[in-house]
Design an enzyme around this catalytic site. Structure first.
Site, PDB file in Angstrom:
ATOM      1  N   ARG A 118      -7.929   6.139   2.177  1.00 25.46           N
ATOM      2  CA  ARG A 118      -8.481   5.008   3.191  1.00 25.46           C
ATOM      3  C   ARG A 118      -8.089   3.469   2.911  1.00 25.46           C
ATOM      4  NH1 ARG A 118     -14.697   6.871   3.178  1.00 25.46           N
ATOM      5  NH2 ARG A 118     -14.647   9.286   4.487  1.00 25.46           N
ATOM      6  N   ASP A 136       8.424   2.634   2.449  1.00 21.52           N
ATOM      7  CA  ASP A 136       9.509   2.272   1.514  1.00 21.52           C
ATOM      8  C   ASP A 136       9.015   3.639   0.289  1.00 21.52           C
ATOM      9  OD1 ASP A 136      11.246   2.595  -1.238  1.00 21.52           O
ATOM     10  OD2 ASP A 136      10.897   0.252  -1.111  1.00 21.52           O
TER      11      ASP A 136
END
Ligand SMILES: *[C@@H]1O[C@H](CO)[C@@H](O)[C@H](O)[C@H]1NC(C)=O
Ligand SMILES: *[C@@H]1O[C@H](CO)[C@@H](O)[C@H](O)[C@H]1NC(C)=O
Ligand SMILES: CC(=O)N[C@H]1CO[C@H](CO)[C@@H](O)[C@@H]1O
Length: 426
Positions: A206, A276
């Site tokens: 979350r 990334d």
């Protein structure tokens, strides 16, 4: 329609935007930017780090319509949760020394309509109530959180869930939700939440979980765990979200992709979100493809939702630079916890951990926050003498603090807002 009536309407229409253009503070953005705080109320001085009683933060926010300034800096250890009333401006930037950390339990902003909260650390920790959030908003409207550092929630760390209208969290750190839950936060309401330039870090899941009407721009998300980074809805109901120019960077705990659990009910405008994933010690991500496959099967829409967005939108790589330099309660200065979190991001994938006890973390708890000395304020109105003299106020008249200045803000707001930057992004 008569010409005079038409002209009148034109004049009124051109006045209206100006009248409503008085934001919570210069630099307030997004759905929560209209919060008025304690503008028509009174000044309350926090004079003690004690948990309760006269001069405590708990007492300060227990009644509505106050601008809360801090005459002391340091750590406020709390046992019970703090419940915030309506129309409160918590001006953490006024604290001397190393600023203010609230440690030991969480805060409720449910129904704290018109809250303005700036430059303060909320670090709940293992001693807080089991199953409770670091910061909770379960209902209410018009709130803005700016340069807040929230960590160590036992349930969610910063959670907005329910009938909540028009909230912004900007320039803030939401991190290190404690195990076993380890959550950044639910951000689920059909009535508007803006998340701009925040750092979500070291939460298992979350980071955030979004449902409803949401505007997510220029955030950095680092080292989410197996539960997920940005979780797109995942159940019934319809969501309408902008997801623009954010940067997702995998860390040691990361094992799933940046976006998870989307479905056709989650309608997202997505653009230039970088990812990334290689944990190689360099920031070398690239933009996700604009296809449902890159966004966990959400329904990708082609036009952005017309939400009140950031004034300056940065590219995702520039947002990383700006966020790491500016995010969190960084005035008067960053504390050791936030410095550590920022340095974890700067390892670009090699450092960071999810924790279950803040004392077991490398920071060993909330750390020491220096007390400092407040500037001389002869009339005790919250505005230091030096500033009163420099700005044409009377340092021997306490009644001028709450007078509305030509800017539309109360004089004390002009002062507290002048302490910190009035723009975001670069
Ligand atoms: C708050 O608790 C910490 C230890 O967790 C302690 O170092 C600090 O002195 C306490 N602050 C106050 C004001 O009692
Ligand atoms: C929320 O803000 C919008 C403007 O952005 C306004 O139209 C609406 O009335 C606000 N909702 C509440 C409950 O204040
Ligand atoms: C999957 C994962 O990374 N879980 C981590 C969640 O956060 C706790 C600490 O809060 C870690 O101990 C878990 O390993």
């Amino acid at each position: 329609m008569g010409l005079l009536k038409l002209l009148t309407l034109v004049v009124l229409a051109s006045l209206a935007p100006e009248a409503s253009a008085l934001f919570a503070f210069p630099g307030a953005e997004g759905f929560g930017r209209d919060a008025v705080g304690g503008r028509t109320g009174s000044v309350y001085h926090v004079t003690t780090l004690a948990d309760s009683g006269t001069g405590s933060l708990r007492d300060a926010v227990s009644k509505s319509n106050r601008i809360v300034v801090f005459d002391v800096g340091g750590t406020i250890n709390i046992t019970d949760r703090i419940v915030v009333s309506k129309n409160i401006y918590i001006a953490g930037q006024t604290a001397p020394g190393g600023g203010i950390t609230v440690y030991g339990n969480g805060l409720s902003f449910s129904n704290a309509d018109n809250a303005i909260v700036r430059y303060i650390r909320f670090r709940m920790g293992k001693g807080g109530d089991s199953g409770k959030d670091g910061v909770t908003i379960a209902e209410g409207k018009n709130m803005i959180f700016d340069h807040v550092s929230a960590t160590w929630g036992r349930d969610e760390t910063f959670s907005i869930s329910g009938d909540v209208y028009n909230v912004t969290i900007q320039n803030s750190i939401i991190g290190q939700g404690l195990e076993t839950h380890s959550c950044g936060g639910l951000i689920q309401t059909d009535y508007g939440v803006s998340l701009f330039r925040n750092l979500y870090i070291d939460n298992k899941t979350r980071n955030p979980k979004v449902k409803g009407k949401n505007d997510f721009q220029n955030n950095v998300v680092y080292n989410w765990g197996g539960g997920g980074g940005y979780i797109a809805g995942d159940s019934d109901g319809q969501s309408y979200a902008n997801v623009i120019n954010n940067y997702f960077i995998s860390g040691p705990s990361t094992g799933v992709t940046a976006f998870t659990r989307g479905n056709a009910n989650f309608h997202g405008y997505v653009s230039q979100n970088y990812y990334d994933s290689n944990k190689n010690g360099a920031l070398d991500g690239s933009a996700l493809c604009v296809k449902t496959s890159c966004y966990s099967d959400m329904d990708i829409v082609s036009t952005p939702y017309a939400y009140p967005g950031p004034t300056t939108l940065m590219t995702a790589p520039n947002a990383v630079t700006w966020v790491l330099a500016n995010v969190g309660a960084n005035f008067p200065s960053r504390d050791g916890v936030d410095k550590r979190l920022v340095s974890e991001v700067q390892s670009w994938g090699t450092s960071g951990q999810l924790i279950s006890d803040e004392k077991a973390s490398p920071m060993n708890g909330p750390g020491y926050i220096a007390g400092g000395t407040k500037p001389t304020d002869t009339d005790g109105d919250g505005i230091p003498d030096a500033w009163e003299k420099a700005n044409g106020l009377n340092y021997q008249d306490a009644s001028d603090a709450m007078k509305i200045s030509s800017s539309g803000y109360a004089n004390i707001e002009v002062y507290v807002n002048s302490l910190v930057p009035s723009t975001n992004g670069a």
